[in-house]
Design a protein around this motif. Structure first.
Motif, PDB file in Angstrom:
ATOM      1  N   THR A 189     -18.015  65.255  34.032  1.00 13.64           N
ATOM      2  CA  THR A 189     -19.282  64.540  34.212  1.00 13.64           C
ATOM      3  C   THR A 189     -19.211  63.130  33.641  1.00 13.64           C
ATOM      4  N   THR A 190     -18.585  63.018  32.485  1.00 10.13           N
ATOM      5  CA  THR A 190     -18.494  61.715  31.828  1.00 10.13           C
ATOM      6  C   THR A 190     -17.607  60.766  32.624  1.00 10.13           C
ATOM      7  N   TYR A 191     -16.474  61.264  33.111  1.00 10.98           N
ATOM      8  CA  TYR A 191     -15.603  60.433  33.950  1.00 10.98           C
ATOM      9  C   TYR A 191     -16.342  59.996  35.220  1.00 10.98           C
ATOM     10  N   GLU A 192     -17.072  60.913  35.829  1.00 10.02           N
ATOM     11  CA  GLU A 192     -17.792  60.581  37.064  1.00 10.02           C
ATOM     12  C   GLU A 192     -18.844  59.495  36.808  1.00 10.02           C
ATOM     13  N   ASP A 193     -19.485  59.538  35.642  1.00 10.25           N
ATOM     14  CA  ASP A 193     -20.443  58.480  35.293  1.00 10.25           C
ATOM     15  C   ASP A 193     -19.735  57.118  35.227  1.00 10.25           C
ATOM     16  N   GLY A 194     -18.546  57.098  34.650  1.00  9.59           N
ATOM     17  CA  GLY A 194     -17.793  55.850  34.556  1.00  9.59           C
ATOM     18  C   GLY A 194     -17.287  55.368  35.898  1.00  9.59           C
ATOM     19  N   LEU A 195     -16.947  56.284  36.786  1.00  4.85           N
ATOM     20  CA  LEU A 195     -16.392  55.918  38.091  1.00  4.85           C
ATOM     21  C   LEU A 195     -17.406  55.255  39.006  1.00  4.85           C
ATOM     22  N   THR A 196     -18.700  55.407  38.712  1.00  7.23           N
ATOM     23  CA  THR A 196     -19.723  54.825  39.598  1.00  7.23           C
ATOM     24  C   THR A 196     -19.618  53.307  39.654  1.00  7.23           C
ATOM     25  N   ARG A 197     -19.053  52.683  38.632  1.00  4.12           N
ATOM     26  CA  ARG A 197     -18.965  51.213  38.618  1.00  4.12           C
ATOM     27  C   ARG A 197     -17.551  50.724  38.258  1.00  4.12           C
ATOM     28  N   ALA A 198     -16.581  51.621  38.333  1.00  3.61           N
ATOM     29  CA  ALA A 198     -15.226  51.273  37.899  1.00  3.61           C
ATOM     30  C   ALA A 198     -14.458  50.513  38.986  1.00  3.61           C
ATOM     31  N   LYS A 199     -13.630  49.578  38.542  1.00  2.00           N
ATOM     32  CA  LYS A 199     -12.717  48.860  39.424  1.00  2.00           C
ATOM     33  C   LYS A 199     -11.351  49.557  39.383  1.00  2.00           C
ATOM     34  N   PRO A 200     -10.503  49.302  40.385  1.00  2.00           N
ATOM     35  CA  PRO A 200      -9.186  49.947  40.387  1.00  2.00           C
ATOM     36  C   PRO A 200      -8.408  49.760  39.090  1.00  2.00           C
ATOM     37  N   ALA A 201      -8.486  48.568  38.499  1.00  2.00           N
ATOM     38  CA  ALA A 201      -7.761  48.323  37.248  1.00  2.00           C
ATOM     39  C   ALA A 201      -8.289  49.216  36.122  1.00  2.00           C
ATOM     40  N   ASP A 202      -9.611  49.429  36.101  1.00  2.00           N
ATOM     41  CA  ASP A 202     -10.200  50.320  35.092  1.00  2.00           C
ATOM     42  C   ASP A 202      -9.679  51.745  35.258  1.00  2.00           C
ATOM     43  N   ILE A 203      -9.612  52.186  36.517  1.00  2.00           N
ATOM     44  CA  ILE A 203      -9.175  53.557  36.791  1.00  2.00           C
ATOM     45  C   ILE A 203      -7.700  53.729  36.430  1.00  2.00           C
ATOM     46  N   LYS A 204      -6.891  52.715  36.738  1.00  2.00           N
ATOM     47  CA  LYS A 204      -5.469  52.771  36.383  1.00  2.00           C
ATOM     48  C   LYS A 204      -5.287  52.905  34.883  1.00  2.00           C
ATOM     49  N   GLY A 205      -6.068  52.146  34.119  1.00  2.00           N
ATOM     50  CA  GLY A 205      -5.979  52.230  32.663  1.00  2.00           C
ATOM     51  C   GLY A 205      -6.378  53.591  32.147  1.00  2.00           C
ATOM     52  N   ALA A 206      -7.466  54.127  32.685  1.00  2.00           N
ATOM     53  CA  ALA A 206      -7.923  55.452  32.266  1.00  2.00           C
ATOM     54  C   ALA A 206      -6.903  56.517  32.621  1.00  2.00           C
ATOM     55  N   LEU A 207      -6.300  56.389  33.795  1.00  2.00           N
ATOM     56  CA  LEU A 207      -5.288  57.354  34.226  1.00  2.00           C
ATOM     57  C   LEU A 207      -4.070  57.315  33.310  1.00  2.00           C
ATOM     58  N   GLN A 208      -3.675  56.119  32.894  1.00  2.00           N
ATOM     59  CA  GLN A 208      -2.539  56.007  31.978  1.00  2.00           C
ATOM     60  C   GLN A 208      -2.862  56.649  30.629  1.00  2.00           C
ATOM     61  N   ASP A 209      -4.098  56.497  30.170  1.00  2.00           N
ATOM     62  CA  ASP A 209      -4.496  57.123  28.901  1.00  2.00           C
ATOM     63  C   ASP A 209      -4.418  58.650  29.007  1.00  2.00           C
ATOM     64  N   VAL A 210      -4.825  59.193  30.156  1.00  2.00           N
ATOM     65  CA  VAL A 210      -4.753  60.646  30.351  1.00  2.00           C
ATOM     66  C   VAL A 210      -3.297  61.104  30.371  1.00  2.00           C
ATOM     67  N   LYS A 211      -2.431  60.347  31.027  1.00  2.00           N
ATOM     68  CA  LYS A 211      -1.010  60.703  31.074  1.00  2.00           C
ATOM     69  C   LYS A 211      -0.387  60.654  29.684  1.00  2.00           C
ATOM     70  N   ASP A 212      -0.795  59.651  28.884  1.00  2.00           N
ATOM     71  CA  ASP A 212      -0.303  59.582  27.501  1.00  2.00           C
ATOM     72  C   ASP A 212      -0.751  60.817  26.718  1.00  2.00           C
ATOM     73  N   ALA A 213      -1.992  61.243  26.944  1.00  2.00           N
ATOM     74  CA  ALA A 213      -2.510  62.429  26.240  1.00  2.00           C
ATOM     75  C   ALA A 213      -1.784  63.695  26.701  1.00  2.00           C
ATOM     76  N   LEU A 214      -1.419  63.738  27.977  1.00  2.00           N
ATOM     77  CA  LEU A 214      -0.715  64.911  28.497  1.00  2.00           C
ATOM     78  C   LEU A 214       0.677  65.061  27.895  1.00  2.00           C
ATOM     79  N   ARG A 215       1.266  63.968  27.479  1.00  2.00           N
ATOM     80  CA  ARG A 215       2.582  64.070  26.822  1.00  2.00           C
ATOM     81  C   ARG A 215       2.464  64.801  25.485  1.00  2.00           C
ATOM     82  N   LYS A 216       1.303  64.672  24.850  1.00  2.00           N
ATOM     83  CA  LYS A 216       1.072  65.377  23.582  1.00  2.00           C
ATOM     84  C   LYS A 216       0.537  66.794  23.828  1.00  2.00           C
ATOM     85  N   HIS A 217      -0.226  66.933  24.915  1.00  2.00           N
ATOM     86  CA  HIS A 217      -0.849  68.237  25.220  1.00  2.00           C
ATOM     87  C   HIS A 217      -0.521  68.595  26.668  1.00  2.00           C
TER      88      HIS A 217
END
Length: 362
Positions: free
Chosen positions: A313-341
């Motif tokens: 739900t929180t991600y979807e709230d952010g996506l309503t006004r996100a630009k591609p660069a914002d989404i790329k950054g968020a996706l990289q943060d998730v991938k970094d977290a997946l390396r730990k978990h």
């Protein structure tokens, strides 16, 4: 029996008001309406033959000091009109034009001034001011050669080193930027120049030197908010998470804005303080619901906690006004977290959600 003189006094007063009003209307007509009928404002009239170049220079300087730059430019223009080879007229008018943001005219005036300038001490400021106009216009490639010319004529011009360094930084030529900042600091150790060099070190990922300059900047100006924010970034680069949180917390105390609060939440996330990170991110969103990066950071916190539905739900709230660069950054943060978990279902769900959104917006 005395006659009452009040009506006569009232009549005379009324006539006086009418006469004064008529005079005022005449003044407006002569000074505003009539010049416009001829297509010229009072400031655009030709130079007065009774005034000298020195007179116009003095008048222009007085207006410039009052920050009346448009009017000052007209007076300097009269200097040029009376003496077309007068270098000072071009230099000064160019400075006034830069102040009002008319950089194209400023560049043209500095260029014309260089045609007539022979003395080094006159050519130096013309090159410098034209470089400033190019820099303010955002044309950093054109600005650099002018600052280099100014420095060739006057190597002690520390301002030219500083602004050329700024241009090099914008051009991502960080080594040259740092070299210029270092020379400028040696000549004039201004804390602002130290801060700017620290920025260049940070962009070069030289975190040790960036931290050193930010420490020096804060020691000189303890209330300078940007230095705390950049020092926090340097600490993160050095994996000094607790120190980064301390600086972000200081920034949030100095500037209790949504951006500062959201930044603190991000550093707390990196430090592993999820409850604090969530609390500050929520506070930031309450202050400004439009901050996309805070929604994504908060979603990441929930995903790491394993709270998949709230993260979605929180991600979807952010996506309503996100630009591609914002989404790329968020996706990289998730991938970094997946390396730990690597086996966290909520993180995998967030990754899928962001990948789909990125494809949709690309």
């Amino acid at each position: 029996m005395k006659r009452n003189s009040a009506p006569l006094i009232v009549l005379l007063a009324t006539l006086s008001v009418l006469v004064l009003g008529f005079i005022a209307l005449c003044a407006v007509f002569l000074n505003v309406v009539l010049p416009r009928m001829h297509g010229k404002s009072a400031l655009e009239e030709p130079a007065n033959p009774n005034l000298t170049v020195a007179d116009y220079n003095r008048r222009g300087n007085d207006l410039y000091r009052q920050r009346l730059f448009k009017r000052a430019a007209v007076e300097y223009g009269h200097m040029i009109e009376k003496a077309p080879t007068n270098v000072d007229g071009y230099l000064l008018r160019g400075m006034a034009e830069s102040e009002i943001g008319d950089y194209a005219k400023a560049i043209r005036d500095d260029t014309d001034g260089l045609k007539y300038a022979r003395l080094t001490e006159v050519r130096d400021p013309l090159y410098f001011n034209r470089g400033l106009a190019y820099r303010n216009k955002g044309d950093y490639k054109q600005a650099v050669p002018d600052f280099s010319q100014a420095l060739a004529l006057n190597p002690k011009n520390w301002n030219a080193y500083e602004v050329r360094a700024f241009c090099y930084t914008e051009l991502q030529d960080y080594d040259r930027a740092i070299a210029d900042y270092t020379i400028a600091i040696a000549q004039e150790p201004h804390p602002g120049t130290v801060f700017e060099r620290g920025q260049a070190y940070l962009k070069k990922n030289d975190y040790h030197n960036a931290l050193s300059d930010m420490n020096r900047s804060i020691a000189a100006r303890p209330a300078f908010l940007p230095a705390y924010r950049l020092r926090a970034e340097a600490h993160i680069g050095l994996k000094q998470f607790d120190q980064a949180v301390a600086d972000a917390d200081k920034a949030a105390q100095m500037d209790n804005s949504a951006v500062s609060r959201g930044g603190l939440g991000w550093y707390q996330y990196l430090a592993g303080r999820l409850p604090d990170a969530i609390a500050n991110s929520q506070a930031a969103i309450k202050m400004d619901p439009t901050l996309t990066f805070v929604h994504f950071n908060l979603g990441l916190c929930y995903a790491v906690q394993g709270n998949a539905e709230t993260a979605k739900t929180t991600y979807e709230d952010g996506l309503t006004r996100a630009k591609p660069a914002d989404i790329k950054g968020a996706l990289q943060d998730v991938k970094d977290a997946l390396r730990k978990h690597p086996n966290a279902p909520a993180l995998k769900q967030a990754e899928s959600l962001l990948q789909t959104a990125l494809i949709r917006t690309s």
